[in-house]
Design an enzyme around this catalytic site. Structure first.
Site, short mmCIF file in Angstrom:
data_model
loop_
_atom_site.label_atom_id
_atom_site.label_comp_id
_atom_site.label_asym_id
_atom_site.label_seq_id
_atom_site.Cartn_x
_atom_site.Cartn_y
_atom_site.Cartn_z
N CYS A 295 -5.23 1.00 -1.29
CA CYS A 295 -5.83 -0.31 -1.02
C CYS A 295 -6.96 -0.61 -2.00
O CYS A 295 -7.20 -1.77 -2.36
CB CYS A 295 -6.32 -0.38 0.42
SG CYS A 295 -7.41 0.99 0.89
N ASP B 228 -5.60 -8.56 1.61
CA ASP B 228 -5.65 -7.30 2.36
C ASP B 228 -4.28 -6.64 2.26
O ASP B 228 -3.41 -6.83 3.12
CB ASP B 228 -6.02 -7.58 3.81
CG ASP B 228 -6.30 -6.30 4.59
OD1 ASP B 228 -6.07 -5.21 4.04
OD2 ASP B 228 -6.75 -6.39 5.75
N ASN C 269 0.85 -1.19 0.00
CA ASN C 269 0.00 0.00 0.00
C ASN C 269 0.89 1.24 0.00
O ASN C 269 1.74 1.41 0.87
CB ASN C 269 -0.91 0.00 1.24
CG ASN C 269 -2.02 1.02 1.14
OD1 ASN C 269 -1.85 2.09 0.57
ND2 ASN C 269 -3.16 0.71 1.71
N HIS D 68 -11.14 1.58 4.13
CA HIS D 68 -10.15 0.60 3.69
C HIS D 68 -10.82 -0.41 2.78
O HIS D 68 -11.97 -0.80 3.00
CB HIS D 68 -9.55 -0.10 4.91
CG HIS D 68 -8.50 -1.11 4.57
ND1 HIS D 68 -7.40 -0.79 3.82
CD2 HIS D 68 -8.39 -2.44 4.84
CE1 HIS D 68 -6.64 -1.87 3.66
NE2 HIS D 68 -7.23 -2.88 4.27
#
Length: 958
Positions: free
Chosen positions: A205, A469, A200, A452
């Site tokens: 993201c 993630d 990131n 997020h």
């Protein structure tokens, strides 16, 4: 991105409670049906989640007279569990039921375990009416049990007609999945899942989740690999190449992959990387760019084949025979969330018919205004169906954007042929089965102003889901990927179980934002194999080189503690910087030549790095017999051999090989004597196969290399190649002409050369021990680079800063620096031109402390290019922070009396008459330095046709 060492604990839609921990023993009949083998060993490390279904049959249920009742202990994932119930309710009129850690009182301090579980009361008459509730929890010493205080009403449980109690028997089921607690810092995504994540950049993201989704559509990935790129393309200027590079690294790297080259190819700067954009917008822009780049190539039309569908907008008159249709294409569909229960409801709303009547009648050409029906029907759906869920809408009442967090369900399989194909137009091809399976779920967690993004993906459409993630990839089950992303509300557990309080509900801000479905009939083609034969050769070579460079960087960092950075400033640096980049002090050390040297390197050996200005590498050796390399970065000189003889002719009887370096352009020849030892000018040569090497070096520039012996020429002339990075091509100063000064930070925060290194400090015998540092800052004779650094820099950082003093003779060739005594000081001189408002460096002088400035006026005029008798004004530059201090220097006082010392800066200018001073904005050095210290520069570009930039200087004093 939120970093955590354990998986998040999401509460479920029911009230939960941590009951009292006192244990009531009461073994009851039970039946265990294991899903996977389990072990009873405590703290067993398991690679995969282990699950188990436990069935507990409780007889004589209505006769239980205890407040709490425990099941027998069962093992899951190497841990001991049991079910706890409150037959009469835990201070509520509901059955209370919990999962409990059976041996919590005997576990070691700090224990913790994570489990997903469901508890159920079985309906023994109609199984479909069984009540089942599930949740997850991080169990620990404070919360050793977790479950539901209000599981089901006691009135329903004890009613025989309901089917939950039969023959005074109740059947309870517990399904438990134990998962290993993940440590974020030590977690290895590649090792645990076989996949890697994306780094990131600050707020990327949303892009990472989309890129992972596209990457795991193998047909798309293969098309990207087949886009034509060349070895001269640069990733930061080519979206296809940047995407190819990114996909290659995702496929073959062992660690997370950076996306900076891709965002730079978008034309983004650092600011864009910290601004969160919209996934749908990025998806459309990226696909449009790729579609355009694919034109005229073997993969032309790939984007359309994968993502393009068509629908028909129609308007049909009710009272006359008239119908207007228009075919449109789409790459994704935006579905309403607000007011819709699930995806099917959204599709129903999408094709909902609108009536055009009253004031809103439709003008049907020759029929005039008519009542009509308006709607949309689908002609065909794409193989990869992208559904954008409208989680963000504009609220007209509040005059702002809001996020819709309502519960919205989506199926694992989506049938768009349902109800006799009601979503399809009459012209649709009914032979195509529009049955889709869910491939990925993009999730947004947060609010309208930020949040997020992450994605749940099934790369192979198997039952195993993965959560991507950013840098971390974890295995997840279907419930986490689907049900927990529906949105809606949750209930917090009661904190006061003794009071029958209404559970507190809160909104779930993590929910699905984008869904990707793949058509069942096309999944074999889309989920295809992608291997190295699909990757261009130049791309593999380029990326292999990048991997090697990354490995070198990692090795560089790992060995950083063994090295010191030496920064050497020279007169050329001062001349280049003063008056351009800097005005105060002497040099910006970040812009001078730096060298990475092993800490234990003798300083005299470091001086050899700077001379001679020669770097060679031998190529095209006969039989690859002998190589010669001189490289300051690679341990000076080295010779190597892999053959017992050299070339066609044998060596001489005494096995002595002489290597001469002949420089065709050299005017001066310097020969080193022959050596029979292993050491030549501080560098070690290894003997090979009993052959004694003799090395002859001549010349300052590159030319030809001849291999000769007493028998004559060994081979022919060989070309010498230059290594671009070598220090010698910048410096060419023989060792005997070098004198180094150590920089020191003064109390007034200026940084000046403090004193020269002594010959004793520079010399260190081979194999000597460590130097002894004295309180005076002096070093014993055997000093090395690291010890010099510690003396010169009390902050103990990794740098040693030096000034190289080189004296030039009348022919501009280096000469031996003059001896420096205690009576000599080194001063640096800057010249100020008040008419032009310019300051520049003109040189340095070694002066006597007892001397007076008047004695050096002639030399200063010569340095400045003035007449020998020009009258000068001298100023001492003392400091510039927090304010400028530049004082007039009395030319009649000695330097000692004026407290001038090594490293001081003297600024001088012509003496101006009063009329000339008034004509100058800054007539003297102090006023100019004051102006420079306080000025701020503003740059403004005018609009066309006035396109030239304008620079405005203002002072921060006003």
């Amino acid at each position: 991105m939120t970093l955590m060492t354990t998986p998040p604990v999401d509460q479920e839609d029911e009230e939960m409670l941590v009951p009292h921990s006192d244990i009531v023993q009461g073994p009851q009949p039970m039946e265990v049906a294991q899903g996977e083998p389990t072990s009873t060993a405590e703290n067993q490390q398991v690679e995969e989640p282990q699950s188990m279904k436990f069935t507990w049959t409780i007889e004589n249920f209505s006769r239980l007279n205890t407040k709490k009742h425990y099941s027998d202990i069962f093992g899951v994932g190497g841990y001991k569990w049991r079910v706890l119930i409150f037959p009469k309710g835990n201070n509520v009129d509901h059955l209370s039921m919990y999962l409990d850690v059976a041996d919590s009182s005997t576990l070691p301090y700090g224990w913790s375990r994570y489990a997903q579980f469901s508890l159920a009361v079985v309906n023994q008459v109609h199984n479909k009416y069984s009540i089942r509730k599930d949740t997850q929890h991080q169990f620990n010493a404070r919360e050793s049990d977790w479950g539901f205080t209000s599981f089901m009403p006691l009135s329903d449980l004890y009613d025989p007609s309901k089917g939950y109690i039969v023959n005074d028997t109740v059947v309870v089921e517990a399904e438990v999945v134990v998962r290993k607690i993940l440590d974020y810092w030590s977690y290895d995504s590649k090792k645990e899942t076989g996949y890697v994540g994306l780094k990131n950049q600050g707020a990327t993201c949303y892009m990472n989740s989309l890129l992972q989704t596209l990457y795991y559509i193998p047909y798309f990935r293969k098309a990207v690999y087949h886009m034509p790129t060349t070895e001269i393309d640069m990733p930061i200027g080519s979206i296809p190449l940047a995407l190819q590079s990114l996909f290659y690294k995702l496929q073959y790297n062992d660690t997370s992959v950076a996306t900076k080259d891709l965002t730079k190819s978008f034309g983004w700067d650092t600011y864009d990387s910290f601004m969160q954009h919209d996934v749908q917008e990025l998806n459309r822009v990226l696909c449009e760019k790729l579609e355009d780049k694919m034109k005229g190539t073997v993969v032309e039309g790939t984007i359309q084949k994968l993502f393009e569908g068509h629908h028909m907008n129609y308007i049909e008159c009710i009272n006359v025979d008239y119908k207007s249709t228009r075919k449109e294409s789409f790459y994704d569909l935006q579905l309403d969330v607000k007011g819709c229960r699930d995806v099917y409801t959204s599709f129903d709303k999408y094709i909902e018919v609108e009536r055009l009547e009253g004031d809103n009648k439709y003008h049907a050409e020759e029929h005039g205004l008519q009542d009509a029906k308006k709607g949309v029907l689908f002609i065909d759906f794409p193989p990869v169906l992208q559904l954008q869920l409208k989680r963000f809408e504009y609220d007209f009442m509040r005059d702002t954007m809001v996020k819709i967090n309502d519960r919205y369900e989506f199926p694992l399989q989506l049938d768009l042929d349902r109800e006799n194909g009601k979503y399809l137009s009459p012209d649709a091809d009914r032979s195509v089965r529009n049955l889709y399976t869910l491939h990925s779920v993009l999730v947004h967690s947060g609010g309208v102003h930020g949040g997020h993004y992450y994605a749940f993906i099934r790369p192979t459409l198997s039952d195993q889901w993965y959560k991507f993630d950013d840098e971390r990839v974890t295995k997840e089950d279907m419930k986490r990927a689907l049900e927990e992303q529906y949105g809606g509300e949750e209930e917090l557990p009661q904190t006061n179980p003794g009071f029958n309080n209404t559970p507190f509900k809160f909104t779930k801000y993590s929910n699905a934002y984008m869904l990707v479905y793949i058509r069942e009939s096309d999944k074999e083609k889309i989920i295809c194999d992608v291997d190295e034969k699909d990757i261009a050769e130049h791309l593999k070579i380029r990326l292999k080189k990048e991997q090697e460079e990354e490995e070198d960087k990692r090795r560089y960092k790992a060995q950083a503690h063994l090295y010191t950075i030496i920064k050497v400033a020279r007169d050329e640096d001062l001349l280049e910087q003063i008056g351009k980049d800097i005005y105060f002090d002497l040099v910006d050390h970040d812009k001078v030549k730096s060298f990475r040297i092993q800490k234990q390197t003798p300083f005299n050996d470091f001086k050899l790095y700077l001379y001679p200005n020669l770097s060679i590498a031998l190529v095209n050796l006969p039989n690859q017999a002998l190589g010669v390399c001189f490289s300051p970065y690679k341990s000076f000189f080295s010779l190597y051999t892999n053959c017992p003889t050299f070339g066609q002719n044998p060596a001489s009887d005494n096995n002595t090989l002489t290597v001469f370096l002949f420089a065709t352009e050299a005017k001066v020849f310097r020969f080193f004597n022959s050596f029979n030892d292993d050491v030549i000018i501080g560098s070690r040569f290894s003997k090979s196969r009993g052959i004694r090497f003799t090395f002859g070096l001549c010349g300052f520039k590159l030319g030809l290399l001849r291999l000769v012996s007493s028998e004559g020429l060994l081979g022919r002339c060989w070309k010498i190649e230059e290594e671009e990075e070598e220090l010698a091509k910048d410096f060419g100063i023989p060792v005997q002409y070098q004198r180094f000064w150590i920089w020191a930070k003064r109390q007034n925060h200026t940084y000046r050369p403090n004193r020269p290194l002594t010959p004793q400090e520079e010399a260190q015998p081979k194999g000597s021990g460590a130097a002894v540092l004295h309180g005076s800052g002096k070093i014993d004779a055997d000093s090395n680079v690291e010890q010099l650094k510690e003396v010169s820099n009390k902050t103990h950082n990794a740098e040693l800063k030096l000034f190289l003093e080189v004296e030039l003779g009348q022919d501009l060739r280096p000469i031996t620096p003059p001896d420096k005594t205690r009576e000599d000081i080194l001063l640096f001189f800057k010249l100020y031109d008040p008419e032009k408002g310019e300051l520049r460096y003109v040189g340095r002088l070694l002066v006597k402390l007892s001397g007076k400035p008047t004695e050096y006026i002639t030399k200063l005029n010569q340095m400045a290019g003035f007449a020998p008798d020009e009258d000068l004004e001298l100023y001492e530059e003392i400091k510039f922070e927090p304010c400028v201090m530049c004082e007039h220097l009395d030319k009649r006082c000695s330097f000692r009396l004026s407290q001038i010392e090594d490293g001081d800066i003297i600024c001088f200018q012509k003496s101006l008459p009063i009329a000339s001073r008034e004509a100058c904005q800054y007539p003297d050095v102090p006023s100019f330095l004051e102006y420079v210290h306080n000025r701020q520069c503003l740059y403004h570009t005018l609009c066309p046709p006035f396109c030239e930039a304008m620079e405005i200087h203002i002072s921060n004093r006003y």
